[in-house]
Every structure is written in C-alpha cells, then in structure tokens.
Enzyme design. Sequence first.
Site: not given
Length: 420
Positions: A205, A230, A307
């Site tokens: 992340d 990410e 998201d």
Amino acid sequence: MQSRIGICLPFLLLLIALIPNFTASQILFQGFNWASSTKEGGWWNFFRSSVPQLASAGITHVWLPPASQSGSDGPQGYLPGRLYDLDTSKYGNKNELKALVKDLKDKGIECIADIVINHRSGEKQDASGKFCIFEGGTPDARLDWDASFICSDDDVCDGKGKPDTGISWGKVPDIDHTNPKVQSDLSDWMNWMKTEVGFVGFRFDMVLGYGPAYSKIYMQNTKPSFAVAEHWNRTNDNNSEAQRREIASWIDAAGGEFKAFDFPTKGVLQAALRDKALGRMKDSNGGAPGLIGLKPGNAVTFIDNHDTYSQDLWPFPREQVMQGYVYILTHPGVPTVFYDHFFEWNLTHISNLIAIRSKNGIKPTSSLRILAADPDRYIAAIDEKVIAKIGPSDDVGNLIPSNFKLVLSGEHYAVWEKQA
Ligand SMILES: *[C@@H]1O[C@H](CO)[C@@H](O)[C@H](O)[C@H]1NC(C)=O
Ligand SMILES: *[C@@H]1O[C@H](CO)[C@@H](O)[C@H](O)[C@H]1NC(C)=O
Ligand SMILES: *[C@@H]1O[C@H](CO)[C@@H](O)[C@H](O)[C@H]1NC(C)=O
C-alpha cells in the site's frame, strides 16, 4: 526401463510445453471492495463460497484486504495498529482467514496480502494525550514501538525518528523506515504472514509514503513470489506519460523486482474511451501509452479498485468497462479483475477473455502491434495470435487477416483468434 521412458517422454514434453502457459497467464483478482468489512458473518467466511467460481474462471492470484486489527476510523484495514492481531479485523478472525487461504490454495490459487506499512495507528496515548505508542498484538511484543519509531516531521505525533522519506498519510503516525529495527520488525511480520497464514506475496500500500530504497529492503528480506506496489500519484491522473516514467524509475530504484499497478494505463484508457480519442492509445514510439509500453513485465493492469470505484475517486466510465477488460485481458502486463465487475455486475465475458488469454499463452511481455489507433477505434494484434478491437466504430477494413476467426464480441468490442 526403456519402454517406461518411451511412455513417459511424451507426457513430460507435454507438461513442459504447458508450464509456460500456466505461468504466462497470471490473472490477479481483487477479492474485496470498500464495503466488504461490513459483510454479515464476516468477509473471510463469505468469500469462501466464491472460490470454485474463481478457479473455473482461471484466476491464479487473489489479493485480500489488510487483515490486521485496524484503528477505529479504518474498518477496511488501512489504518492498521496491532499487526500481529488477525483476530479482531472486521473481515473475520485468523482461523477464518486461514481457512479461506487454504480453500484457495487447494484450487491452485495463491493469496496476496495487503501490506500497509507507511503509517500505523497508535494503541496508547503519550503524555500529551496523542495516540503515539504502538503495541504489536498480544502476546507478541516485537512491534511495541514508541515515538522514536515515528518520523520527526509527522503531522500527528511528536516523532523522535528521522524525517519522512516520502509523502505523509496525515491521519495516523508515519513510520520511520530508515530505522533498522523498523525494517527488521516489519520484515519479520511479513514473513510471518507467509508462514503463519499462507500468503505468497504482497500488495504494498502507498509506496510513495517512504523511499524506494526501503521497499527494496522489504523485498530482499521477504522474497515474495508476487509483489505489486500501489504507486499512485494522484496529481498525475491526467498525465500518463509523466506518471509511467515516475513509476518506471521507482521500480528501478526499488531493485527492479517489483510489479506496480498500471495507473497510467487506467487513466489514458478511460479518458480515450470517454472522449472518443482512441488515438491516445498509441504512444510516440508506436507502443502502448501506459506502463505496459515501458515495463510490461512489471505492470499490473486494472480497470477499477476499492478506491477508484467504490469510493468514487476516479472511476472508469461505466458503459465502457467491458471495453476496458477487452484491452487489459488481451494486452501485455498482469491483468486484474475487480470483485464488483465479476460478482456484482456479472460481466460473463471476463471469463471468456481469460480463457482466450490462457489458450493463446499471452504473457506479461507478449508482443503488441497496434493496427489502428483512430478517434473511434483501436485495433491491436498480440503475439500475432489474438486481435482485439475496442471503440464505437465497427469498421475493421481489411485489418483482420482471413485466417483469424471472430471468437468474442459485444457492444463496441470484438476479439479474433488465429486459426491453426
Ligand atoms: C507527482 O506528480 C507531480 C506532477 O507531475 C510531481 O511534481 C511530483 O514529483 C510527483 N510526486 C511523486 C512523489 O512522485
Ligand atoms: C482530469 O480530467 C478530468 C476531466 O477533464 C477532470 O475532471 C479531473 O479533475 C482531472 N484530474 C486532475 C487530477 O487533473
Ligand atoms: C449478479 O449475480 C448475483 C448473484 O447471482 C446477483 O445477486 C446480482 O443481482 C446480479 N447482478 C446483476 C447486475 O445482474
């Protein structure tokens, strides 16, 4: 002996011939959305019923949401606190998670853990009443940290560590990744996620939260068989060229082994479809304009996620999602299928596309030859075996050779396969 070898050899050769195709057609599945933490009875339990369908669709890897105890504002797991505590997650407890991972493994599907290490929720208040003291999770004391583990320029706490080497999360303390004990403690925890739960790899992340040199250390210490970062620079959402160069240099700086989500492909593809400007799907060198055009072997393509879609941050145009899948599931890179598209929108052609990809041995580094990139149509040949068309125009002119057969079509898309 002789006759046995005679019988075995053809099978052995067949097996060797099949292996590259298995590894070639890796398909990642995002096994949750932003609402999964509210599932009655727990997500780990619920998701087990999806396993047979994922296996028959040809999914090879499933990305599960962050499984550790998470701060009160973060039921989805992205504000983790007690990392070793897998029993108080809103998704379910550790035994339920292990049962899910085992079910997937039994069907030949590997699991990817979502690793949130840029920031961490404090467990206890310090003298000033702020939550800046961490606990690992009983009975493990390895992650019991104090302010010396927090960046000195943190927004929340009076950190006593070094300055942050990346961008800040803001809501909970940012961890000082230059600290060798942070590096070894987190590596130990990640390795424990592999041995204790059965994960084989990680989704990192928010890697912009700390320098790439630290991501490289976590890779070296944990050796995941699949690792995807990410790297999402939201200020670059409309600039795929700048964004893909940033991601490519980040991959190099992080040691070259990482894959990264192909935000540039998502951005340029959804804008090109929305604006009927499919000419943008060809870069100045005649290649793909996303990360797959620079580092196809390191690119993990996707259409939407927890998201961009679930929180409506940067969604793919709804009517064009299937065209998006035609692109990513025929093109280089490792494609991702999002939970909602497969199980809630029931886009059955996704499975057909996976079958076409796998049958033709399309792999992350397959060759791409763009046959047309006009405002209203995009046509490309992959490995000279599959041809895909997206865009409102159905005029393919003489671009499809006569030895190619139409194998899939829908609104504004078509796929052809070369005949033997
Ligand atoms: C994000 O993109 C902006 C605009 O191109 C750039 O100035 C900035 O350096 C990027 N940030 C990171 C962390 O890569
Ligand atoms: C990108 O473009 C869209 C549409 O033109 C716009 O709504 C959005 O705000 C832009 N995003 C950024 C980060 O500039
Ligand atoms: C997709 O299938 C699920 C399970 O059968 C069903 O609950 C859902 O309503 C379907 N969605 C659509 C959009 O058809």
